[in-house]
Scaffold this motif. Sequence first.
Motif: not given
Length: 503
Positions: A255-277
Amino acid sequence: MKNKDIYPIFRSLQTMALTLALFVGLAAAQQTQAAAFQLPVTNAAGYGRAFAGGSLWRNDPSAAYNNPAAMAWFTGPIAQGSWIGIDVHAQFDGINTGSDIEPPGLPPCLGAPCPAASNPNARDGVISDGSAFYVQPISERFAIGFGMEAPYGLRTKYSGDWVGRDFGIMTSLKSMGLSLAASFKLSDSFALGVGVTGQRTRAQLNNGLNLGATEALQGGAYNTPGTIGQINVRVHDWSLGYFLGGEWKPTEIDLLGISYHSRVGNQLKGRYDMYFPNDGKSVTTYSQGPSFPSSTTINGKGAVLAIPQLNATFGSGGPLHELFPNYVNLPPLNPDGGPATASLDLPAFVTIDYLHQFSKRFSLGTSAQWTNWSKFRKLTLVSDGIQMLSLPMSCRNAWTLSLGGDYRLNEQWTLRGGLAWDQTPTTTATRDPRVPDNNRRILSIGMGYQPTARLTLDAAYSHQFLSDSAIHNTAPIALGGDRLDGSFDNSGNVIALTATYAL
């Protein structure tokens, strides 16, 4: 197709949701790194062979993601769920030499090598990974498949006071995918497959800030000990990708197999928080020189609030820029946090698999996978359209090569073994503690037990031998400009359990 042939198919599809629900309990995903942060999407049998042969093995439902063409030869509906436990050891040995800006004679860690503190291990306990798959033949030539997989994942975690806190305290990335695939048998020896995947990617990056060193680097003032902060970024996104596959049977035993998986582009969204210990604590400083100590209250939040004024005064075009020509504008962070976005492109990859059956008892497979990591050049954090931080990655394309097989003892028991070499995409020039990776040599063993005609249970153990990972990294000025030199002693252990049921 006659109605009496269609009814069993729909009956199997009706039971699919219940079957997958049972297996989802095995597939709670919380990942850690493979090469960089790409994870093998496989089962216990695949781990036992060190991934060799991919999904070419008979009735392996992980083909629904790995190579959908292989589903064309399924003889009946099959569901599968896997649990994978990963234990990673990554012990750092080295020093933070600071930003090397203060004159000699000041207290330790000001212009001198910093103490090792808790020189940590990035291990965060045994972490669970998993997958679930279902394949349903529709006819002798056509089949469909469904999957829940975790193709990418990373988790490194250090104590908040470790020597490299300005290079990363906690980094977590989890990419969970839901896939749908179809295959069509063009002839008795050749099939094609296609699939789509929707991936939800979540990322978190906690990083220390040496605010005192940043001020000193910019203006030449003495560093105020303990003026530190921490920025925590949490972002997420849903994105789509696709994959293609082909399988050829040149003979009855090859058996011989070949496969291709594409690039998955992400535009990640959220927030940042800051701390001053350390804010509000009193500390001894030497603003007038080593012989004139004085007491000062740490105010890291105030240092961040002052950034816009500092940029306007000392930055390019500012009234005092000529006195501080090396001043670099700092990102205008909000000490109360704010929105955050980041681009993350998960790389495309190509896999070639080969399987040969030497006898009814013994089969051997091999695989080669190429991953296009060179597209992953940097990770940039943006807030309200302003670049806050950019981390160079400069990854290189990488290969994974494997060889492994099955030996069938009898109708119920099967033994497995395999070897693999997994090339890291990281380089010494840009490698940092967030991904302290290096080339891997993988040794795997496993076994399968079939108690009934429908149920198969598999287990595997895999050990990963890694070369020491050298770290020679300088933090951006915005993080303090410290220098971290040393190496990581790495290794990994994986245990995999899988249940497969033929409906």
